[in-house]
Design a protein around this motif. Structure first.
Motif: not given
Length: 151
Positions: A6-10, A17-21, A23-32, A71-77
């Motif tokens: 229900t939240t971006p953080e959640q 694990e292989d997607r966290k880094e 996805m975090l980088k993409l999220r941050q560059v978008i927010l920045d 924009m949307n950002l998602a980890s798909q299969k």
């Protein structure tokens, strides 16, 4: 990945694990780089960057209870997906993006109408997605959205 977050953080906490880094980088560059007027939220069970109702009260025409998606950002299969409605609605922006992608990444761009599929985590052009996020203000997106909606 179908998320019940229900939240971006959640959402980010639930990632494999292989997607966290990446996805975090993409999220941050978008927010920045995202211009003011946009807001991060959960949208369609993925990270969303939207024009909130406080800025655009009409909301999204398909469901006016939802804010206007941008924009949307998602980890798909099998990949990370970056959705950008502006490249779908603006041919000049699409041309810029596809040219810049080819200049920065070896290999073919895997893209649908507004979806860029990123399968090689070590070849993500983070700076390019930051530039893409910055290319359109919330008001420019509203104007383009309304112009395309009226066609």
């Amino acid at each position: 990945m179908q998320s019940k977050a229900t939240t971006p953080e959640q959402y980010l906490e639930e990632l494999p694990e292989d997607r966290k880094e990446p996805m975090l980088k993409l999220r941050q560059v978008i927010l920045d780089n995202l211009p003011s007027g946009f807001e991060e939220c959960m949208n369609y069970k993925m990270l969303g960057y939207v024009v909130p109702h406080s800025v655009y009260p009409d909301g999204y025409h398909c469901n006016t209870k939802l804010p206007l998606p941008f924009m949307n950002l998602a980890s798909q299969k099998n990949f990370i997906a970056v959705y950008h409605m502006g490249i779908y609605a603006n041919p000049e922006l699409m041309e810029w993006f596809t040219t810049e992608y080819a200049n920065r990444v070896k290999g073919k761009l895997d893209m649908g109408k507004s979806c860029v599929r990123l399968k090689k985590m070590d070849q993500i052009p983070y700076d390019l997605f930051g530039e893409l996020a910055s290319k359109m203000t919330a008001q420019e997106w509203i104007d383009l959205y309304e112009a395309n909606l009226k066609r």
